[in-house]
Design a protein around this motif. Sequence first.
Motif, PDB file in Angstrom:
ATOM      1  N   UNK A  35       0.829  -1.204   0.000  1.00  0.00           N
ATOM      2  CA  UNK A  35       0.000   0.000   0.000  1.00  0.00           C
ATOM      3  C   UNK A  35       0.865   1.256   0.000  1.00  0.00           C
ATOM      4  N   UNK A  36       0.304   2.314  -0.533  1.00  0.00           N
ATOM      5  CA  UNK A  36       0.894   3.647  -0.475  1.00  0.00           C
ATOM      6  C   UNK A  36      -0.243   4.653  -0.348  1.00  0.00           C
ATOM      7  N   UNK A  37       0.059   5.793   0.265  1.00  0.00           N
ATOM      8  CA  UNK A  37      -0.905   6.886   0.290  1.00  0.00           C
ATOM      9  C   UNK A  37      -0.260   8.127  -0.303  1.00  0.00           C
ATOM     10  N   UNK A  38      -0.849   8.601  -1.373  1.00  0.00           N
ATOM     11  CA  UNK A  38      -0.391   9.820  -2.009  1.00  0.00           C
ATOM     12  C   UNK A  38      -1.138  11.016  -1.425  1.00  0.00           C
ATOM     13  N   UNK A  39      -0.439  12.124  -1.351  1.00  0.00           N
ATOM     14  CA  UNK A  39      -1.042  13.373  -0.898  1.00  0.00           C
ATOM     15  C   UNK A  39      -0.815  14.445  -1.945  1.00  0.00           C
ATOM     16  N   UNK A  40      -1.724  15.383  -2.004  1.00  0.00           N
ATOM     17  CA  UNK A  40      -1.584  16.518  -2.914  1.00  0.00           C
ATOM     18  C   UNK A  40      -2.025  17.765  -2.169  1.00  0.00           C
ATOM     19  N   UNK A  99      -9.744  -0.962  -4.879  1.00  0.00           N
ATOM     20  CA  UNK A  99      -8.380  -0.997  -4.342  1.00  0.00           C
ATOM     21  C   UNK A  99      -7.906   0.397  -3.920  1.00  0.00           C
ATOM     22  N   UNK A 100      -8.329   1.421  -4.647  1.00  0.00           N
ATOM     23  CA  UNK A 100      -7.910   2.797  -4.377  1.00  0.00           C
ATOM     24  C   UNK A 100      -9.071   3.571  -3.776  1.00  0.00           C
ATOM     25  N   UNK A 101      -8.736   4.534  -2.913  1.00  0.00           N
ATOM     26  CA  UNK A 101      -9.732   5.407  -2.321  1.00  0.00           C
ATOM     27  C   UNK A 101      -9.244   6.848  -2.361  1.00  0.00           C
ATOM     28  N   UNK A 102     -10.049   7.707  -2.953  1.00  0.00           N
ATOM     29  CA  UNK A 102      -9.722   9.129  -2.973  1.00  0.00           C
ATOM     30  C   UNK A 102     -10.493   9.820  -1.859  1.00  0.00           C
ATOM     31  N   UNK A 103      -9.846  10.774  -1.209  1.00  0.00           N
ATOM     32  CA  UNK A 103     -10.501  11.531  -0.144  1.00  0.00           C
ATOM     33  C   UNK A 103      -9.899  12.937  -0.109  1.00  0.00           C
ATOM     34  N   UNK A 104     -10.541  13.812   0.645  1.00  0.00           N
ATOM     35  CA  UNK A 104     -10.034  15.181   0.723  1.00  0.00           C
ATOM     36  C   UNK A 104     -10.250  15.737   2.123  1.00  0.00           C
ATOM     37  N   UNK A 105      -9.373  16.661   2.479  1.00  0.00           N
ATOM     38  CA  UNK A 105      -9.499  17.398   3.742  1.00  0.00           C
ATOM     39  C   UNK A 105      -9.462  18.875   3.370  1.00  0.00           C
ATOM     40  N   UNK A 106     -10.621  19.489   3.294  1.00  0.00           N
ATOM     41  CA  UNK A 106     -10.691  20.882   2.854  1.00  0.00           C
ATOM     42  C   UNK A 106     -10.016  21.834   3.832  1.00  0.00           C
ATOM     43  N   UNK A 107      -9.976  21.459   5.100  1.00  0.00           N
ATOM     44  CA  UNK A 107      -9.312  22.313   6.094  1.00  0.00           C
ATOM     45  C   UNK A 107      -7.807  22.373   5.858  1.00  0.00           C
ATOM     46  N   UNK A 124      -6.132  13.133  -1.078  1.00  0.00           N
ATOM     47  CA  UNK A 124      -5.352  11.929  -0.862  1.00  0.00           C
ATOM     48  C   UNK A 124      -5.774  10.832  -1.834  1.00  0.00           C
ATOM     49  N   UNK A 125      -4.860   9.907  -2.054  1.00  0.00           N
ATOM     50  CA  UNK A 125      -5.178   8.694  -2.798  1.00  0.00           C
ATOM     51  C   UNK A 125      -4.570   7.524  -2.033  1.00  0.00           C
ATOM     52  N   UNK A 126      -5.416   6.769  -1.363  1.00  0.00           N
ATOM     53  CA  UNK A 126      -4.975   5.564  -0.668  1.00  0.00           C
ATOM     54  C   UNK A 126      -4.989   4.421  -1.658  1.00  0.00           C
ATOM     55  N   UNK A 127      -3.838   3.791  -1.834  1.00  0.00           N
ATOM     56  CA  UNK A 127      -3.704   2.725  -2.820  1.00  0.00           C
ATOM     57  C   UNK A 127      -3.350   1.424  -2.101  1.00  0.00           C
ATOM     58  N   UNK A 128      -4.249   0.470  -2.181  1.00  0.00           N
ATOM     59  CA  UNK A 128      -4.042  -0.842  -1.553  1.00  0.00           C
ATOM     60  C   UNK A 128      -3.953  -1.929  -2.616  1.00  0.00           C
ATOM     61  N   UNK A 129      -3.457  -3.082  -2.225  1.00  0.00           N
ATOM     62  CA  UNK A 129      -3.351  -4.231  -3.136  1.00  0.00           C
ATOM     63  C   UNK A 129      -2.702  -3.824  -4.447  1.00  0.00           C
ATOM     64  N   UNK A 130      -1.604  -3.133  -4.338  1.00  0.00           N
ATOM     65  CA  UNK A 130      -0.942  -2.613  -5.530  1.00  0.00           C
ATOM     66  C   UNK A 130      -0.430  -3.725  -6.420  1.00  0.00           C
ATOM     67  N   UNK A 131      -0.468  -3.458  -7.717  1.00  0.00           N
ATOM     68  CA  UNK A 131      -0.032  -4.407  -8.738  1.00  0.00           C
ATOM     69  C   UNK A 131       1.088  -3.766  -9.554  1.00  0.00           C
ATOM     70  N   UNK A 132       1.923  -4.580 -10.177  1.00  0.00           N
ATOM     71  CA  UNK A 132       2.980  -3.997 -11.027  1.00  0.00           C
ATOM     72  C   UNK A 132       2.432  -3.071 -12.104  1.00  0.00           C
TER      73      UNK A 132
END
Length: 124
Positions: free
Chosen positions: A16-21, A66-74, A79-87
């Motif tokens: 898994x990885x979690x991306x932030x923007x 497998x992926x979940x996008x979410x946001x924190x407006x404050x 974010x993009x939570x990425x699980x069960x990643x594949x090549x």
Amino acid sequence: VQLQASGGGLVQAGGSLRLSCAASIRTFSRYHMGWFRQAPGKEREFVARISNNDGRTYYADSVKGRFTISRDNAKNTVYLQMNSLKPEDTAVYYCAADPHYHSDYARITNYLYWGQGTQVTVSS
């Protein structure tokens, strides 16, 4: 306006990885936010989108479940939570901001602002 993506890296398949923007947008909550990715030799493709007000989410079929996008407006962050990643998830991942509602939410040209990208590499 600047979008700063982070959180990429090297991970084994199944991991898994979690991306932030982080966005320097004063009215961040008004923007629809998206994640796209581009693998070597391939076109940039839609991954996920989250709406501004109601937080409705949309996903590419290849990442659904497998992926979940979410946001924190404050925090002006998406974010993009990425699980069960594949090549095949290996790519540069970009966040993007769309100031308007679009039914064709996967269209790249709808997004006005783009981040610089963060590399995700999934080893088999």
